[in-house]
Write a protein that holds these residues in place. Structure first.
Motif, PDB file in Angstrom:
ATOM      1  N   THR A  87      30.856  34.283  49.800  1.00 15.23           N
ATOM      2  CA  THR A  87      30.648  35.442  49.369  1.00 15.23           C
ATOM      3  C   THR A  87      31.180  36.552  49.577  1.00 15.23           C
ATOM      4  O   THR A  87      31.963  37.408  48.721  1.00 15.23           O
TER       5      THR A  87
ATOM      6  N   GLY B 297      41.656  43.547  44.319  1.00 12.56           N
ATOM      7  CA  GLY B 297      42.660  43.667  42.937  1.00 12.56           C
ATOM      8  C   GLY B 297      43.168  42.263  42.882  1.00 12.56           C
ATOM      9  O   GLY B 297      42.552  41.414  42.408  1.00 12.56           O
TER      10      GLY B 297
ATOM     11  N   GLY C 298      44.364  39.965  44.901  1.00 10.27           N
ATOM     12  CA  GLY C 298      43.808  38.870  46.086  1.00 10.27           C
ATOM     13  C   GLY C 298      45.053  38.058  46.555  1.00 10.27           C
ATOM     14  O   GLY C 298      44.929  36.863  47.166  1.00 10.27           O
TER      15      GLY C 298
ATOM     16  N   HIS D  33      45.141  37.823  50.216  1.00  8.13           N
ATOM     17  CA  HIS D  33      44.057  36.990  50.757  1.00  8.13           C
ATOM     18  C   HIS D  33      44.540  35.332  50.788  1.00  8.13           C
ATOM     19  O   HIS D  33      43.921  34.486  51.682  1.00  8.13           O
TER      20      HIS D  33
ATOM     21  N   ASP E  21      34.354  36.199  50.762  1.00  5.01           N
ATOM     22  CA  ASP E  21      35.554  36.335  50.415  1.00  5.01           C
ATOM     23  C   ASP E  21      35.836  36.515  48.862  1.00  5.01           C
ATOM     24  O   ASP E  21      36.838  37.405  48.385  1.00  5.01           O
ATOM     25  N   TYR E  22      34.673  36.117  48.098  1.00  2.00           N
ATOM     26  CA  TYR E  22      34.653  36.220  46.735  1.00  2.00           C
ATOM     27  C   TYR E  22      34.720  37.964  46.311  1.00  2.00           C
ATOM     28  O   TYR E  22      35.499  38.449  45.732  1.00  2.00           O
ATOM     29  N   LEU E  23      34.090  38.670  47.161  1.00  2.00           N
ATOM     30  CA  LEU E  23      33.852  39.909  46.978  1.00  2.00           C
ATOM     31  C   LEU E  23      35.037  40.792  47.414  1.00  2.00           C
ATOM     32  O   LEU E  23      35.455  41.654  46.783  1.00  2.00           O
ATOM     33  N   SER E  24      35.687  40.233  48.488  1.00  2.00           N
ATOM     34  CA  SER E  24      36.977  41.011  48.940  1.00  2.00           C
ATOM     35  C   SER E  24      38.125  40.673  47.997  1.00  2.00           C
ATOM     36  O   SER E  24      38.902  41.559  47.801  1.00  2.00           O
ATOM     37  N   GLU E  25      37.846  39.566  47.178  1.00  2.00           N
ATOM     38  CA  GLU E  25      38.950  39.284  46.326  1.00  2.00           C
ATOM     39  C   GLU E  25      38.797  40.177  44.911  1.00  2.00           C
ATOM     40  O   GLU E  25      39.577  40.857  44.371  1.00  2.00           O
ATOM     41  N   LEU E  26      37.627  40.364  44.717  1.00  2.00           N
ATOM     42  CA  LEU E  26      37.196  41.472  43.491  1.00  2.00           C
ATOM     43  C   LEU E  26      37.612  42.865  43.878  1.00  2.00           C
ATOM     44  O   LEU E  26      38.226  43.492  42.987  1.00  2.00           O
ATOM     45  N   LEU E  27      37.369  43.238  44.933  1.00  2.00           N
ATOM     46  CA  LEU E  27      37.672  44.517  45.401  1.00  2.00           C
ATOM     47  C   LEU E  27      39.085  44.990  45.658  1.00  2.00           C
ATOM     48  O   LEU E  27      39.581  46.180  45.455  1.00  2.00           O
TER      49      LEU E  27
END
Length: 164
Positions: free
Chosen positions: A6, A16, A18, A21, A8-14
């Motif tokens: 979760t 830009g 990614g 990452h 990882d998913y949120l950090s990719e969304l925020l």
């Protein structure tokens, strides 16, 4: 998806793109020793193979034994890529197919014995030889089978095979 997934998913969304990452997810290669059989007849062949492997990314050392047609590569490399690199020089290469004969239960069996193998080596066979069981001693047990085979060729047995 667990807590780590979760995040990882949120950090990719925020984040830009990614792309930052993804670089952390790249798996690092392990240090390996890759042994190959490469047919080399002269110093030129040896030099060509040595230069091709030394220029590979991640290679720490290259040892060549021309008499045994053996090339040993150590480093952070993948075996199939090392084989491909040697084959790109025009040489036939394969993963080292031999093991010392003292590591094999039956080194002179038809599957393992190879006349082309270097002295002290036999062909590596993936098939597992059946190990006789020594417990029980029943009619179908490995112990009875082994005893029959041993006495069949014994000098003490008067009915032993005499074709020698």
């Amino acid at each position: 998806m667990g807590v780590g997934g979760t995040l990882d998913y949120l950090s990719e969304l925020l984040g830009g793109g990614g792309s930052r990452h993804r670089s952390y997810k790249k798996k690092r290669k392990q240090f390996q020793t890759v042994e190959l059989k490469v047919r080399m007849d002269c110093e030129g062949c040896e030099l060509k193979v040595r230069n091709a492997l030394s220029s590979m990314k991640g290679v720490q050392s290259v040892e060549i034994n021309r008499k045994q047609y053996k090339v040993t590569v150590q480093g952070f490399v993948e075996p199939h890529k090392v084989v491909k690199r040697v084959q790109a020089t025009g040489k036939k290469a394969e993963i080292w197919p031999y093991i010392p004969y003292n590591l094999v239960a039956h080194p002179y069996a038809a599957q393992t014995y190879d006349k082309k193998a270097p002295p002290g080596y036999v062909r590596k066979v993936d098939a597992v030889m059946p190990v006789p069981s020594y417990g029980g001693g029943g009619p179908g047990s490995g112990a009875a089978q082994e005893e029959r085979l041993t006495t069949m060729f014994s000098d003490d047995n008067p009915n032993a095979c005499s074709i020698m």
